[in-house]
Scaffold this motif. Structure first.
Motif, PDB file in Angstrom:
ATOM      1  N   GLY A 242       0.786  -1.226   0.000  1.00  0.00           N
ATOM      2  CA  GLY A 242       0.000   0.000   0.000  1.00  0.00           C
ATOM      3  C   GLY A 242       0.817   1.274   0.000  1.00  0.00           C
ATOM      4  O   GLY A 242       0.305   2.352   0.311  1.00  0.00           O
ATOM      5  N   LYS A 243       2.098   1.168  -0.371  1.00  0.00           N
ATOM      6  CA  LYS A 243       2.971   2.345  -0.397  1.00  0.00           C
ATOM      7  C   LYS A 243       3.486   2.545  -1.823  1.00  0.00           C
ATOM      8  O   LYS A 243       3.030   1.884  -2.745  1.00  0.00           O
ATOM      9  N   GLU A 244       4.434   3.473  -2.015  1.00  0.00           N
ATOM     10  CA  GLU A 244       4.867   3.757  -3.381  1.00  0.00           C
ATOM     11  C   GLU A 244       6.302   4.267  -3.397  1.00  0.00           C
ATOM     12  O   GLU A 244       6.833   4.717  -2.380  1.00  0.00           O
ATOM     13  N   VAL A 245       6.932   4.156  -4.572  1.00  0.00           N
ATOM     14  CA  VAL A 245       8.273   4.695  -4.817  1.00  0.00           C
ATOM     15  C   VAL A 245       8.138   5.721  -5.931  1.00  0.00           C
ATOM     16  O   VAL A 245       7.888   5.371  -7.086  1.00  0.00           O
ATOM     17  N   TYR A 246       8.266   6.984  -5.551  1.00  0.00           N
ATOM     18  CA  TYR A 246       8.068   8.082  -6.498  1.00  0.00           C
ATOM     19  C   TYR A 246       9.399   8.618  -7.026  1.00  0.00           C
ATOM     20  O   TYR A 246      10.402   8.636  -6.303  1.00  0.00           O
ATOM     21  N   GLN A 247       9.387   9.081  -8.266  1.00  0.00           N
ATOM     22  CA  GLN A 247      10.525   9.842  -8.770  1.00  0.00           C
ATOM     23  C   GLN A 247      10.650  11.108  -7.934  1.00  0.00           C
ATOM     24  O   GLN A 247       9.650  11.771  -7.654  1.00  0.00           O
ATOM     25  N   ALA A 248      11.853  11.443  -7.523  1.00  0.00           N
ATOM     26  CA  ALA A 248      12.058  12.591  -6.629  1.00  0.00           C
ATOM     27  C   ALA A 248      11.499  13.863  -7.258  1.00  0.00           C
ATOM     28  O   ALA A 248      11.761  14.158  -8.431  1.00  0.00           O
ATOM     29  N   GLY A 249      10.692  14.588  -6.479  1.00  0.00           N
ATOM     30  CA  GLY A 249      10.121  15.843  -6.954  1.00  0.00           C
ATOM     31  C   GLY A 249       8.946  15.698  -7.895  1.00  0.00           C
ATOM     32  O   GLY A 249       8.460  16.680  -8.443  1.00  0.00           O
ATOM     33  N   LYS A 250       8.471  14.452  -8.094  1.00  0.00           N
ATOM     34  CA  LYS A 250       7.360  14.209  -9.011  1.00  0.00           C
ATOM     35  C   LYS A 250       6.304  13.337  -8.331  1.00  0.00           C
ATOM     36  O   LYS A 250       6.542  12.775  -7.264  1.00  0.00           O
ATOM     37  N   THR A 251       5.152  13.220  -8.988  1.00  0.00           N
ATOM     38  CA  THR A 251       4.107  12.348  -8.465  1.00  0.00           C
ATOM     39  C   THR A 251       4.046  11.023  -9.228  1.00  0.00           C
ATOM     40  O   THR A 251       3.200  10.185  -8.949  1.00  0.00           O
ATOM     41  N   GLU A 252       4.987  10.822 -10.170  1.00  0.00           N
ATOM     42  CA  GLU A 252       5.012   9.586 -10.938  1.00  0.00           C
ATOM     43  C   GLU A 252       5.942   8.568 -10.271  1.00  0.00           C
ATOM     44  O   GLU A 252       7.036   8.909  -9.857  1.00  0.00           O
ATOM     45  N   PRO A 253       5.489   7.301 -10.207  1.00  0.00           N
ATOM     46  CA  PRO A 253       6.354   6.247  -9.666  1.00  0.00           C
ATOM     47  C   PRO A 253       7.514   5.942 -10.612  1.00  0.00           C
ATOM     48  O   PRO A 253       7.506   6.331 -11.786  1.00  0.00           O
ATOM     49  N   LEU A 254       8.508   5.224 -10.103  1.00  0.00           N
ATOM     50  CA  LEU A 254       9.580   4.709 -10.956  1.00  0.00           C
ATOM     51  C   LEU A 254       8.981   3.792 -12.022  1.00  0.00           C
ATOM     52  O   LEU A 254       8.023   3.074 -11.772  1.00  0.00           O
ATOM     53  N   GLN A 255       9.569   3.834 -13.212  1.00  0.00           N
ATOM     54  CA  GLN A 255       9.148   2.970 -14.313  1.00  0.00           C
ATOM     55  C   GLN A 255      10.286   1.996 -14.640  1.00  0.00           C
ATOM     56  O   GLN A 255      11.458   2.279 -14.386  1.00  0.00           O
ATOM     57  N   TYR A 256       9.914   0.863 -15.256  1.00  0.00           N
ATOM     58  CA  TYR A 256      10.887  -0.199 -15.504  1.00  0.00           C
ATOM     59  C   TYR A 256      10.904  -0.634 -16.961  1.00  0.00           C
ATOM     60  O   TYR A 256       9.979  -0.366 -17.713  1.00  0.00           O
ATOM     61  N   ASN A 257      11.998  -1.303 -17.302  1.00  0.00           N
ATOM     62  CA  ASN A 257      12.304  -1.706 -18.680  1.00  0.00           C
ATOM     63  C   ASN A 257      12.385  -0.482 -19.591  1.00  0.00           C
ATOM     64  O   ASN A 257      11.922  -0.497 -20.728  1.00  0.00           O
ATOM     65  N   LYS A 258      13.000   0.579 -19.058  1.00  0.00           N
ATOM     66  CA  LYS A 258      13.234   1.792 -19.845  1.00  0.00           C
ATOM     67  C   LYS A 258      14.393   1.560 -20.814  1.00  0.00           C
ATOM     68  O   LYS A 258      15.164   0.609 -20.670  1.00  0.00           O
ATOM     69  N   THR A 259      14.534   2.456 -21.768  1.00  0.00           N
ATOM     70  CA  THR A 259      15.680   2.385 -22.673  1.00  0.00           C
ATOM     71  C   THR A 259      16.979   2.453 -21.879  1.00  0.00           C
ATOM     72  O   THR A 259      17.902   1.671 -22.093  1.00  0.00           O
ATOM     73  N   ASP A 260      17.028   3.391 -20.930  1.00  0.00           N
ATOM     74  CA  ASP A 260      18.159   3.522 -20.015  1.00  0.00           C
ATOM     75  C   ASP A 260      17.747   2.896 -18.687  1.00  0.00           C
ATOM     76  O   ASP A 260      16.781   3.326 -18.059  1.00  0.00           O
ATOM     77  N   LEU A 261      18.470   1.874 -18.249  1.00  0.00           N
ATOM     78  CA  LEU A 261      18.091   1.117 -17.054  1.00  0.00           C
ATOM     79  C   LEU A 261      18.485   1.809 -15.746  1.00  0.00           C
ATOM     80  O   LEU A 261      18.211   1.290 -14.659  1.00  0.00           O
ATOM     81  N   LEU A 262      19.091   2.974 -15.859  1.00  0.00           N
ATOM     82  CA  LEU A 262      19.444   3.762 -14.670  1.00  0.00           C
ATOM     83  C   LEU A 262      18.176   4.419 -14.111  1.00  0.00           C
ATOM     84  O   LEU A 262      17.413   5.052 -14.849  1.00  0.00           O
ATOM     85  N   ASN A 263      17.943   4.270 -12.814  1.00  0.00           N
ATOM     86  CA  ASN A 263      16.790   4.929 -12.183  1.00  0.00           C
ATOM     87  C   ASN A 263      17.070   6.414 -11.975  1.00  0.00           C
ATOM     88  O   ASN A 263      18.206   6.801 -11.693  1.00  0.00           O
ATOM     89  N   PRO A 264      16.023   7.241 -12.039  1.00  0.00           N
ATOM     90  CA  PRO A 264      16.173   8.608 -11.535  1.00  0.00           C
ATOM     91  C   PRO A 264      16.208   8.580 -10.003  1.00  0.00           C
ATOM     92  O   PRO A 264      15.936   7.530  -9.391  1.00  0.00           O
ATOM     93  N   TRP A 265      16.559   9.692  -9.386  1.00  0.00           N
ATOM     94  CA  TRP A 265      16.464   9.786  -7.932  1.00  0.00           C
ATOM     95  C   TRP A 265      15.022   9.518  -7.519  1.00  0.00           C
ATOM     96  O   TRP A 265      14.081   9.797  -8.274  1.00  0.00           O
ATOM     97  N   PHE A 266      14.854   8.963  -6.321  1.00  0.00           N
ATOM     98  CA  PHE A 266      13.483   8.595  -5.914  1.00  0.00           C
ATOM     99  C   PHE A 266      13.297   8.747  -4.402  1.00  0.00           C
ATOM    100  O   PHE A 266      14.262   8.855  -3.647  1.00  0.00           O
ATOM    101  N   ILE A 267      12.030   8.703  -4.009  1.00  0.00           N
ATOM    102  CA  ILE A 267      11.654   8.699  -2.588  1.00  0.00           C
ATOM    103  C   ILE A 267      10.604   7.602  -2.389  1.00  0.00           C
ATOM    104  O   ILE A 267       9.565   7.607  -3.040  1.00  0.00           O
ATOM    105  N   ALA A 268      10.909   6.667  -1.522  1.00  0.00           N
ATOM    106  CA  ALA A 268       9.964   5.601  -1.159  1.00  0.00           C
ATOM    107  C   ALA A 268       9.314   5.978   0.162  1.00  0.00           C
ATOM    108  O   ALA A 268       9.992   6.324   1.121  1.00  0.00           O
ATOM    109  N   GLU A 269       7.964   5.915   0.181  1.00  0.00           N
ATOM    110  CA  GLU A 269       7.252   6.300   1.411  1.00  0.00           C
ATOM    111  C   GLU A 269       5.862   5.675   1.454  1.00  0.00           C
ATOM    112  O   GLU A 269       5.352   5.205   0.460  1.00  0.00           O
TER     113      GLU A 269
END
Length: 269
Positions: A242-269
């Motif tokens: 029931g929680k989420e991992v958001y891209q830092a400074g955004k309301t969108e969660p982390l996405q996967y299988n991107k062209t670039d496999l490097l994650n942006p900064w994030f906040i899990a809460e």
């Protein structure tokens, strides 16, 4: 996802954990430390774990994206709507330090979202597993499925997450043991202005995400590089709790299988 497939992933994680421990407890092992392309260490335990997981998941309908696997062209991966994202040994630095804070991470990703995940902590014999439709769970003192002959049997003996019954009122921030950046320190300072009591816990590997899923920490800010296989399994478990991992400074969660496999900064809460 299909219960039998998630059960297969759990079995793979436990078997991989046994392979890792065979190296970890060997007094003669030098861990055969090599350097990967990003200069992070690779050990024989990584390769043993990868081989076990790849073999087990080959029986499922989904392709495998693994840190230790073949480098697959983004154009090919982009065709995959469903896949496994795996880190056979997350926390190699912790493994080499012999502090026990390393994990096996297996995630099932559909349309860029982590829908199911397994994290196993071999030294502590702790297993986390989750599916967004079934919920998130933890089992202690487990090294093999043994008498748990199905996913339902595992669930029946597991703790449902989040389950923490915290007494102290501190706002708990979980941070990386090996990657504490100035940005993270600034975030901690900001939280100290907002909360009467702030406590910081340091952990290695995906254990930080597990603490959030359990409810034993309030937030995990990550302002340093991570790859998709570092977070996918923990993200699935957090979502199912029931929680989420958001891209830092955004309301969108982390996405996967991107062209670039490097994650942006994030906040899990």
């Amino acid at each position: 996802m299909d219960k039998n497939i998630l059960y297969t992933a759990i079995q793979a994680a436990l078997t991989a954990g046994a392979e890792i421990m065979s190296v970890y407890t060997d007094p003669n092992a030098d861990f055969e430390i090599e350097r990967k392309a990003d200069n992070s260490p690779l050990t024989i335990a990584d390769r043993k774990s990868h081989a076990v997981i790849a073999k087990a998941l080959a029986s499922t309908p989904y392709p495998l994206l693994s840190e230790e696997g073949a480098k697959i062209a983004p154009e090919e991966r982009q065709q995959w709507k469903e896949l496994w994202i795996v880190d056979p040994l997350d926390g190699t630095k912790e493994f080499i330090k012999r502090n026990g804070e390393f994990t096996v991470n297996i995630a099932y990703v559909k349309d860029g979202r982590p829908e199911a995940g397994v994290i196993y902590i071999p030294v502590k014999q702790e297993l986390y597993f989750a599916d967004t439709t079934l919920g998130a769970y933890k089992i202690d003192h487990i090294t093999e499925t043994g008498e748990y002959t199905s996913l339902d049997a595992l669930i029946a003996h597991a703790h449902r997450l989040p389950y923490a019954n915290r007494i102290n009122q501190s706002f708990i921030i979980v941070a990386s043991r090996s990657h504490l950046t100035p940005e993270t320190e600034a975030y901690i300072h900001e939280m100290q202005q907002k909360h009467a009591q702030v406590e910081t816990i340091s952990k290695g590997s995906s254990l930080k995400l597990c603490l959030i899923a359990e409810g034993n920490a309030d937030v995990y800010p990550r302002f340093a590089p991570t790859m998709e296989w570092d977070t996918a399994a923990g993200h699935a478990i957090i979502r199912a709790a029931g929680k989420e991992v958001y891209q830092a400074g955004k309301t969108e969660p982390l996405q996967y299988n991107k062209t670039d496999l490097l994650n942006p900064w994030f906040i899990a809460e």
